[in-house]
Scaffold this active site. Sequence first.
Site, PDB file in Angstrom:
ATOM      1  N   ASP A   1       0.795  -3.577 -46.969  1.00  0.00           N
ATOM      2  CA  ASP A   1      -0.446  -2.951 -46.537  1.00  0.00           C
ATOM      3  C   ASP A   1      -1.263  -4.055 -45.843  1.00  0.00           C
ATOM      4  O   ASP A   1      -1.006  -5.241 -46.047  1.00  0.00           O
ATOM      5  CB  ASP A   1      -1.172  -2.408 -47.777  1.00  0.00           C
ATOM      6  N   PHE A   2      -2.242  -3.668 -45.053  1.00  0.00           N
ATOM      7  CA  PHE A   2      -3.025  -4.649 -44.284  1.00  0.00           C
ATOM      8  C   PHE A   2      -4.348  -5.000 -44.978  1.00  0.00           C
ATOM      9  O   PHE A   2      -4.489  -6.070 -45.552  1.00  0.00           O
ATOM     10  CB  PHE A   2      -3.276  -4.092 -42.874  1.00  0.00           C
ATOM     11  N   ASP A   3      -5.292  -4.061 -44.956  1.00  0.00           N
ATOM     12  CA  ASP A   3      -6.630  -4.331 -45.489  1.00  0.00           C
ATOM     13  C   ASP A   3      -6.595  -4.658 -46.978  1.00  0.00           C
ATOM     14  O   ASP A   3      -6.017  -3.909 -47.769  1.00  0.00           O
ATOM     15  CB  ASP A   3      -7.543  -3.117 -45.263  1.00  0.00           C
TER      16      ASP A   3
ATOM     17  N   GLU B   1     -11.640  -5.460 -45.363  1.00  0.00           N
ATOM     18  CA  GLU B   1     -11.397  -4.063 -44.992  1.00  0.00           C
ATOM     19  C   GLU B   1     -11.907  -3.960 -43.555  1.00  0.00           C
ATOM     20  O   GLU B   1     -13.121  -4.057 -43.312  1.00  0.00           O
ATOM     21  CB  GLU B   1     -12.164  -3.101 -45.904  1.00  0.00           C
TER      22      GLU B   1
ATOM     23  N   ARG C   1     -15.330   8.215 -41.593  1.00  0.00           N
ATOM     24  CA  ARG C   1     -15.841   6.849 -41.407  1.00  0.00           C
ATOM     25  C   ARG C   1     -15.892   6.472 -39.925  1.00  0.00           C
ATOM     26  O   ARG C   1     -16.872   5.902 -39.461  1.00  0.00           O
ATOM     27  CB  ARG C   1     -14.968   5.852 -42.181  1.00  0.00           C
TER      28      ARG C   1
ATOM     29  N   GLY D   1      -3.597   1.878 -42.409  1.00  0.00           N
ATOM     30  CA  GLY D   1      -4.390   3.052 -42.060  1.00  0.00           C
ATOM     31  C   GLY D   1      -5.568   2.632 -41.193  1.00  0.00           C
ATOM     32  O   GLY D   1      -6.310   3.460 -40.692  1.00  0.00           O
TER      33      GLY D   1
ATOM     34  N   LYS E   1       2.874   6.130 -44.796  1.00  0.00           N
ATOM     35  CA  LYS E   1       3.418   4.797 -45.081  1.00  0.00           C
ATOM     36  C   LYS E   1       4.843   4.876 -45.629  1.00  0.00           C
ATOM     37  O   LYS E   1       5.683   4.041 -45.301  1.00  0.00           O
ATOM     38  CB  LYS E   1       2.493   4.035 -46.033  1.00  0.00           C
TER      39      LYS E   1
ATOM     40  N   ASN F   1      -3.659   5.034 -50.726  1.00  0.00           N
ATOM     41  CA  ASN F   1      -2.847   5.437 -49.570  1.00  0.00           C
ATOM     42  C   ASN F   1      -1.547   4.628 -49.466  1.00  0.00           C
ATOM     43  O   ASN F   1      -0.774   4.802 -48.531  1.00  0.00           O
ATOM     44  CB  ASN F   1      -3.659   5.407 -48.267  1.00  0.00           C
ATOM     45  N   ASP F   2      -1.291   3.743 -50.451  1.00  0.00           N
ATOM     46  CA  ASP F   2      -0.004   3.032 -50.507  1.00  0.00           C
ATOM     47  C   ASP F   2       1.002   3.736 -51.424  1.00  0.00           C
ATOM     48  O   ASP F   2       2.153   3.310 -51.535  1.00  0.00           O
ATOM     49  CB  ASP F   2      -0.218   1.590 -50.995  1.00  0.00           C
TER      50      ASP F   2
END
Length: 211
Positions: free
Chosen positions: A11-13, A20, A56, A100, A144, A170-171
């Site tokens: 995952d990134f953030d 984030e 958002r 995401g 994902k 969301n992972d």
Amino acid sequence: MEKKKKLILFDFDSTLVNNETIDEIAREAGVEEEVKKITKEAMEGKLNFEQSLRKRVSLLKDLPIEKVEKAIKRITPTEGAEETIKELKNRGYVVAVVSGGFDIAVNKIKEKLGLDYAFANRLIVKDGKLTGDVEGEVLKENAKGEILEKIAKIEGINLEDTVAVGDGANDISMFKKAGLKIAFCAKPILKEKADICIEKRDLREILKYIK
């Protein structure tokens, strides 16, 4: 003997990087508190990811692209990220990131860290400003997991030879598919699904658990 090819998907953030991305951009738009609140609810699994992301991003409407770029300059790789990725590649891993968040940030880190694949969403820009819309292939709840399968298929890697590293709700879809699931400084909803939970904010910690 040739090393067996394996895949690791980050995952990134708040996993591969400290920030984030959307919260950093929101700070430039003066809507940081509203956006942070929605981010938190989404990561805890209280909100559908796509709805929460669209909500958002709509708050960022009319933000000049220069301000987005300024926000992205603040994004830094997590402690130990460069060493960890180098070592994973030595061990025969294909290294990928899925977010995401947004390609404008993810692609910079992909280049900096020398990742093999990067998947993210796109902020729509018109006349040098954000329109408040987003598009891409990491919007759906199970995106994902599908991306993990897609890369494994391209590279000819069995799913049992894959690792997923993440921190939020969301992972979950990539955790369902991966052979080894690592929760990194994660929310309780993801820890429940993990094989390994790491609380120290240093990516080198994952190397202890990865062959």
